[in-house]
Each structure stands twice: as structure tokens, then as C-alpha cells.
Scaffold this motif. Structure first.
Motif: not given
Length: 500
Positions: A65-72, A353-366
Motif C-alpha cells: 500500500c505504501a508503494i501504491f501511494y508513494g508512486t503518486a 490486520i485490516a485496522w493495522a493496514i488502515i492505521a499504516s496509511l496515516f503513518i505512510g502519508n506522514l
């Protein structure tokens, strides 16, 4: 309150040092992929799936997921500095982004883009948090007929929006369905389309197909152009002025809304969100007359829309199991590889797992903000590497990745074969996106279809007797037929014209 507690538990899992490293590596690799022109998020995520096959499910999906929005965001760097979009969604940013570079505002443009990406991605993730529970509970009420009809709508949307030719899009989708049927029949238990090859009894390797169709075909279709001389950028000022911040805020707000709305619609891509955001700025911005000559709104709006779309596109995947774009379809394949089925059951069977991935989206954007702006010089230096060396390294990575799926040379040949198929499809201008979507959704659609027919004892009327599935089936049919209606309109006009 339950949602908040589950999100906090997700943060506890996402903030472990292992998952933080996976999120950081994903952002780093995503940025590199975005910087390299022509690869794009679909091929980039597909190429890097082999890296995650032996990882735990949570870490692997966080990284992808981080790769996905990182390319953006990665594609923005070369768009602004070199007038070369790293991926399609960043193409519109070149207009005002590179113009800002010419007037010494490269640092401001990249900072505005990074902050806009953070704002859009974070707000879209908040939308995912708010929608996860209600949509997930609604999805639990959906039976096999409704799920099959929902899949039909998703495929119809992507096929209808995939290219100029409906026939070519349908051919691509049919190829994906055909490939997905290779292996053991899930009901009869007999081999089908294996041609006596034992290696195909488990089906064609999804990773090998995707890497070949997108990655290898991209390299094989590459034509060497004029070399570009790259200089390390020198910034007069990294931070935008107060006036630029003030002008950017409304553009970011509009871009967030546009990207979020389009991210919920299957078939819409980040490039569509960026383009519509730029169009909105030309219509609503107070400084619309400056667009095209280095207006900060021309960077803030599209870049915010791009990342807002990337995160919002995860909502249909997490809550309903519907991939809203080709890249999300590849991500869905990665979920399935890890034994996770996106959709309503994800929050009941694998809630942690689902909520850990969702939480990681906040972290990844930062992490994207902290990672990208200070390292712009490093990213552009990658482009100094001769294309021949880059191509050789990517080819080596693809071969190793395909082999390590099952430690089989057969998968390498599968990758090469589908690379040649992808090259032929590109040459014939047949879109690749429908094939990826149907390849992923094919087994799920077949299972829902078989379960529905077992419930109705072979009566296809079950899809029309249930209100939700009937509406969805009709909607899918209308989407497929809509281009045909457009084609018939000019003919009718010609018949009414007395001069024709």
C-alpha cells in the motif's frame, strides 16, 4: 467508540518497528518507481509483489500500500524538475510545476505537492475509517447473487472506461477471464485448460502474469529517445511564501473532494482525478488567468486529488471487495496471495490486520512528507544512470522475482510468455487494465456464480428475482451498452440531415 478502539489497536500494530520499516521501505520504493518515467504504479506494485511473498500478511500489505501511494508523489518530482512525468497521474502537474521551476520556485512547488499529498491522503483515509464499519456490515447482508452482480458492475465500469475501443476492452477482459480459469475446476475437481502440463494444475501464477504483462512488456516496448541531462536542483527557498500557502488551501480542498469522490468509482484512475482537479482550478480559482505560467494552484489541486484518489480507492476494496482501479486489482491479488479476502469478511475474520493496514496509511502519508522533500536531489540523480543499466537491473529483478514465487523455472517462462503477450496487446492498442481486473476477479465471480446457481438449483432467474442483484445487473448492462448508444447518435443525426 468501537471503531476508535479498533483504530487505536491498529496503530499499536502499525507502530511496531517491523511494520514501520515496511511502511518506510514502501514509501521509498514507491517514490523511486514514481521517479522512473514509464513504469507507473500498476507495474511497480506488480514488480515488487515477489518481495513480499514470504513476509507476514500485515507487513506485506502495509508495504505494498505504501508503494501504491508513494508512486503518486514520486512522479511529481520529475514533473516539476524535469518536465517529465514519472507516471500518468503527474502529467498535468508538469504545466505549472515546471513553470515554477523556471522561475526559481521548484522548492515551493515540491513542498506544496508534498503537503497537498499528505492532506488529500489523510482526509481520504479518515473517510475509510468512517466507512469501514457501516459498509462492511452492509456487505455482510450481500449474498452470492448480489456479490456476483457487484463484480459485474465493477468489470463493466473498467471495461467501459478502459480505452477508445469497447471491442478491444472486451477482448482484454475475456483474456483475463480465460487465464483465470486455468487449473482445477472448483466444483467438478477436473483439470481444465492445462493441456497436460502438471505445473498448471494450481493455475497460472498471478505474480508471473502481472510482472510479464506490465513490467516485461514495458521494457520490451521501450524506445530509446534523446538523452536528458540532469542537474541537481538548487532551491532558493524550500518553504512557500504565506501568499502561496493561502492560495494553495482552496485548491487542496477542491482537489481532496474530487479525488475522494472519484476514488469510490470503479474504473476511475488518478490521472482522471488530477485532470478534473486542474479543470476545476481553471473554472473556480481566483487566479485562473495565471494557470499555465507557474500558478501554485496548478500544482496543489492535481497533486492533492491524486493522493486523495489513491487512498479513497481503497474504500471499495476493504469494505466490498471491489477493486476500483488496475493498481487496486493488483493489490487485491496480493491480498489473496496472503490468504486474505478483501470485503466485508475482512473486518470479521482478520480485523486486527485490516485496522493495522488502515492505521499504516496515516503513518505512510506522514513518512512521504518527511522522506521526499529533503531528498529531491537523490531522486533526480537516479535518472543519471544510463537506461541500459537500469533496464538490465529491472530485468534481473523480474527474473529473480518470478523464479522465487515457487522456485520454479517454469514461472520464469510464464513471465516471458506473458511479457510477449503484453507487447502484442500494446502493439494492437488493446488496453491491459481489463485483463488485470478480470484475472483477479475471475475466480471470485465464478465462485459466486456457482454458489448462486446451487442455491437456485440451476435457475439463472435468481439474479433477477432478488432486487439488489437485479438492479446491479441492469446497471452493468447499461454501462456496457452506453458506448453503443453514443455511436448510434451521430448516425441518427445524419439520417435527419437532408444534405446527407
Amino acid at each position: 467508540m468501537d471503531t476508535l478502539n479498533e483504530l487505536l489497536n491498529g496503530f499499536a500494530a502499525a507502530l511496531t518497528w517491523q511494520n514501520l520499516i515496511f511502511a518506510f521501505l514502501g514509501c521509498l520504493l514507491g517514490t523511486v518507481i514514481g521517479v522512473l518515467p514509464g513504469i507507473g504504479p500498476v507495474a511497480g506494485v506488480a514488480l515488487l509483489i515477489p518481495l513480499t511473498l514470504n513476509m507476514d500478511a500485515t507487513g506485506s500489505i502495509i508495504m505494498l500500500c505504501a508503494i501504491f501511494y508513494g508512486t503518486a508523489y514520486g512522479g511529481t518530482i520529475t514533473s516539476v524538475l524535469l518536465n517529465t512525468p514519472g507516471e500518468a497521474a503527474s502529467a498535468i502537474t508538469t504545466i505549472d510545476g515546471h513553470a515554477m521551476t523556471k522561475i526559481g520556485k521548484a522548492g515551493a512547488a515540491l513542498t506544496i505537492a508534498a503537503i497537498g499529498s499528505f492532506v488529500g491522503g489523510t482526509i481520504a483515509t479518515l473517510g475509510l475509517v468512517a466507512a469501514a464499519k457501516p459498509l462492511g456490515e452492509l456487505g455482510l447482508l450481500v449474498g452470492p447473487p448480489e456479490f456476483f452482480a457487484l463484480m459485474v458492475v465493477g468489470i463493466s465500469l473498467l471495461v467501459a472506461l478502459a480505452g477508445k475501443s469497447m471491442v478491444k476492452a472486451l477482448i482484454s477482459g475475456a483474456l483475463g477471464l480465460l487465464i483465470s480459469m486455468v487449473g482445477i475446476d472448483p466444483v467438478a475437481g477436473a483439470p481444465r485448460f492445462t493441456f497436460g502440463v502438471d505445473r498448471l494444475l494450481d493455475g497460472v501464477s498471478f505474480v508471473a502474469v502481472i510482472v510479464g504483462v506490465f513490467g516485461l512488456s514495458e521494457i520490451l516496448s521501450y524506445r530509446k529517445g534523446e538523452s536528458t541531462v540532469v542537474h541537481a536542483p538548487g532551491f532558493r527557498s524550500l518553504l512557500p511564501t504565506v501568499k502561496e500557502w493561502r492560495r494553495s488551501a482552496p485548491a487542496m480542498a477542491r482537489g481532496t473532494g474530487i479525488g475522494f469522490g472519484l476514488g469510490l468509482i470503479p474504473g476511475m484512475t488518478g490521472s482522471v482525478a488530477s485532470l478534473l482537479s486542474y479543470g476545476a482550478e481553471k473554472k473556480f480559482s481566483k487566479y485562473r488567468n495565471e494557470l499555465g505560467s507557474g500558478a501554485v494552484e496548478g500544482v496543489a489541486g492535481p497533486e492533492t486529488a491524486n493522493n486523495s484518489h489513491a487512498n479513497a480507492a481503497l474504500i471499495p476494496l476493504f469494505t466490498l471487495g471491489i477493486p476500483a482501479s488496475p493498481t487496486i486489482a493488483v493489490l487485491m491479488g496480493a491480498f489473496l496471495q496472503q490468504g486474505l479476502t478483501p470485503g466485508p469478511t475482512l473486518f470479521t475474520e482478520h480485523s486486527e490486520i485490516a485496522w493495522a493496514i488502515i492505521a499504516s496509511l496515516f503513518i505512510g502519508n506522514l513518512l512521504l512528507v518527511l522522506l521526499n522533500v529533503p531528498l529531491v536531489g537523490l531522486w533526480t540523480s537516479i535518472l543519471r544512470v544510463p537506461s541500459s543499466i537500469l533496464t538490465a537491473l529491472i530485468l534481473l529483478f523480474m527474473v529473480i522475482g518470478a523464479y522465487t514465487i515457487n522456485f520454479s523455472v517454469f514461472d520464469v517462462f510464464v513471465m516471458i510468455g506473458f511479457g510477449l503477450l503484453g507487447l502484442a496487446l500494446r502493439h494492437l492498442q488493446i488496453p491491459l487494465a481489463p485483463m488485470v481486473l478480470t484475472l483477479v476477479l475471475g475466480p471470485l465471480m465464478e465462485r459466486s456464480l456457482r454458489e448462486s446457481l446451487e442455491i437456485s438449483q440451476g435457475d439463472f432467474g435468481i439474479f433477477l428475482n432478488r432486487p439488489i442483484s437485479m438492479v446491479l445487473i441492469i446497471l452493468g448492462a447499461l454501462i456496457i451498452c452506453s458506448p453503443l448508444l453514443k455511436l448510434r447518435k451521430p448516425k441518427a443525426l445524419m439520417d435527419d440531415d437532408p444534405e446527407t
